[in-house]
Design an enzyme around this catalytic site. Structure first.
Site, PDB file in Angstrom:
ATOM      1  N   SER A 180     -39.148  -5.032   2.983  1.00 63.18           N
ATOM      2  CA  SER A 180     -40.014  -5.899   2.194  1.00 63.18           C
ATOM      3  C   SER A 180     -39.482  -7.320   2.012  1.00 63.18           C
ATOM      4  O   SER A 180     -40.256  -8.220   1.741  1.00 63.18           O
ATOM      5  CB  SER A 180     -40.296  -5.258   0.843  1.00 63.18           C
ATOM      6  N   HIS A 208     -45.432  -1.746   3.114  1.00 60.36           N
ATOM      7  CA  HIS A 208     -45.846  -3.011   3.730  1.00 60.36           C
ATOM      8  C   HIS A 208     -46.450  -2.826   5.109  1.00 60.36           C
ATOM      9  O   HIS A 208     -46.737  -3.807   5.790  1.00 60.36           O
ATOM     10  CB  HIS A 208     -44.658  -3.979   3.811  1.00 60.36           C
ATOM     11  N   LYS A 239     -50.960  -2.789  -1.990  1.00 63.21           N
ATOM     12  CA  LYS A 239     -50.716  -3.999  -1.203  1.00 63.21           C
ATOM     13  C   LYS A 239     -51.941  -4.293  -0.331  1.00 63.21           C
ATOM     14  O   LYS A 239     -52.937  -4.734  -0.855  1.00 63.21           O
ATOM     15  CB  LYS A 239     -49.403  -3.853  -0.444  1.00 63.21           C
TER      16      LYS A 239
HETATM   17  C1  LIG Z   1     -44.010  -2.487  -3.031  1.00 59.26           C
HETATM   18  C2  LIG Z   1     -43.260  -1.342  -2.531  1.00 59.26           C
HETATM   19  C3  LIG Z   1     -43.308  -0.121  -3.191  1.00 59.26           C
HETATM   20  C4  LIG Z   1     -44.014   0.039  -4.508  1.00 59.26           C
HETATM   21  O1  LIG Z   1     -45.396   0.092  -4.363  1.00 59.26           O
HETATM   22  P1  LIG Z   1     -46.320  -0.095  -5.628  1.00 59.26           P
HETATM   23  O2  LIG Z   1     -47.593   0.569  -5.243  1.00 59.26           O
HETATM   24  O3  LIG Z   1     -46.458  -1.556  -5.871  1.00 59.26           O
HETATM   25  O4  LIG Z   1     -45.650   0.591  -6.775  1.00 59.26           O
HETATM   26  C5  LIG Z   1     -42.637   0.950  -2.633  1.00 59.26           C
HETATM   27  N1  LIG Z   1     -41.940   0.821  -1.487  1.00 59.26           N
HETATM   28  C6  LIG Z   1     -41.863  -0.342  -0.833  1.00 59.26           C
HETATM   29  C7  LIG Z   1     -41.093  -0.426   0.451  1.00 59.26           C
HETATM   30  C8  LIG Z   1     -42.511  -1.468  -1.327  1.00 59.26           C
HETATM   31  O5  LIG Z   1     -42.433  -2.625  -0.687  1.00 59.26           O
END
Ligand SMILES: *Cc1c(COP(=O)(O)O)cnc(C)c1O
Length: 391
Positions: A180, A208, A239
């Protein structure tokens, strides 16, 4: 109120380092341009890859769900909070992901914590990439299993970890699909081969990559043609999917097990109808509007090329996440402030989110950016980069 004076010195330290931040308020919706402090700026900081936070079809689905089922579910799933739409959405997700079953959690964070804290026992070991997301790290903190960390995407180090752990009952190798903060893609084909060689389980967190990689945004497993060879796929609905939530796509037995053992599932209330309905509509959008993903990638290529031509260090990114590495945390925050001045919102990210000395402006382009937006952003990067002597 007295009692928290002990926090003051740490807060003061953040201010001295120039990394103390106020939360930034959006006064508009989450679009290609947003309004912050009354000013319209190009948004390069959201995870709204496909612009789905404002998709008309998803908004309509959410509104209809509110009318029909109300605004909340009133219970955790296991007691009285499972609606027909929750089950139907999970089946649809499983079909989309080509897995036997899927189970939705309140967020990607709770999905990771739920699965990692429950699936392994003290006879097992979890083997994790050093740059995995905080929610994986916290999930691992809650497991009874032993832990091993391997160097970022270093297959030799992973193989050594697999060799050293042959006496455990089960080994689970876990990796982000797309990292990320750097935007590089996991070496999933090699990871899968190693895990097959050493009889280990594989878990990939596609937060992502959901909606970004693979056919119709199915994620890294599909991107690398590894369907049926990765045991657990985590996805987020927060996301590119544009709403909120996380899920595990895996086998029926994993789903059944998590329903009985995963604590965020057992002890935290289920998604409101509007969330589930919007997520369900998002899957249809992914299937019916693949041009959104194409646009995302065209914008990504255009923006990356522009940054490279200006001479910025953008690390090893292979995806729409493009870090512009600045180095010093304070300088990075100043860079971000100057960009804002030029009409571009791109957050600075410093320690502890990334390593010390690796502070960066993290940019994410989306399918909704126009060429004009991206040219404006590149112009701002050029101006600020020269002003602060970065290029
Ligand atoms: C953003 C993210 C999460 C968390 O996801 P949310 O739905 O925002 O809680 C988990 N793992 C990774 C790799 C992320 O980038």
């Amino acid at each position: 109120m007295k009692g928290f004076e002990y926090l003051d010195s740490e807060l003061e330290e953040l201010k001295v380092q120039g990394v103390f931040r106020k939360l930034i308020e959006l006064e508009s919706d989450q679009g290609n341009r947003v309004i912050i402090r009354g000013k319209e700026v190009v948004q390069l900081s959201s995870n709204n890859y496909l612009g789905l936070t404002n998709h008309p079809r998803m908004k309509q689905a959410a509104l209809q769900a509110v009318e029909k089922y109300g605004v909340g579910t009133g219970s955790v799933r296991t007691i009285a909070g499972t609606f027909t739409m929750h089950e139907a959405f999970e089946q649809k997700l499983a079909e989309f992901k080509h897995t036997e079953a899927a189970i939705v959690f309140q967020s990607g964070f709770t999905a990771n914590v739920g699965v990692l804290s429950s699936l392994l026992s003290d006879q097992d070991v979890v083997i994790s990439d050093e740059l995995n997301h905080a929610s994986i790290i916290d999930g691992i903190r809650l497991t009874k299993a032993s832990r091993k960390i391997y160097k970022h995407s270093d297959m030799k180090d992973l193989e050594q970890a697999l060799q050293e752990t042959q006496n455990y009952r089960k080994r689970l190798v876990v990796t982000d699909g797309v990292f990320s903060m750097d935007g590089d893609i996991a070496s999933l084909p090699q990871i899968v081969e190693l895990c097959e060689k050493y009889d280990a389980l594989v878990m990939v967190d596609d937060a992502h990559s959901s909606g970004v990689l693979g056919r119709n945004g199915r994620g890294t497993v599909d991107h690398f043609d590894l369907n049926g060879r990765v045991h657990i796929q985590v996805g987020t609905l927060s996301k590119a999917i544009g709403v909120l939530g996380g899920y595990i796509a895996s086998t029926q037995s994993v789903r059944d097990y998590l329903i009985h053992k995963a604590r965020p599932f057992l002890f935290s209330t289920s998604h409101p109808p509007a969330v589930t309905a919007a997520c369900e509509a998002a899957v249809d959008v992914l299937l019916q509007e693949p041009e959104l993903i194409e646009k995302l990638w065209n914008n990504t290529k255009f923006f990356k090329k522009g940054l490279a031509e200006l001479g910025f260090d953008t690390g090893n990114s292979e995806t729409p996440i493009t870090p512009v590495i600045i180095g010093d945390g304070g300088l990075c925050m100043r860079f971000s402030d100057e960009l804002f001045h030029e009409g571009v919102f791109a957050q600075g990210i410093a320690f502890p989110t990334v390593a010390k000395g690796k502070a960066r402006i993290r940019t994410i382009v989306t399918a909704t950016h126009t060429t004009e937006d991206l040219e404006k952003a590149l112009g701002a990067f050029e101006k600020v980069g020269r002003k602060l002597d970065i290029i």
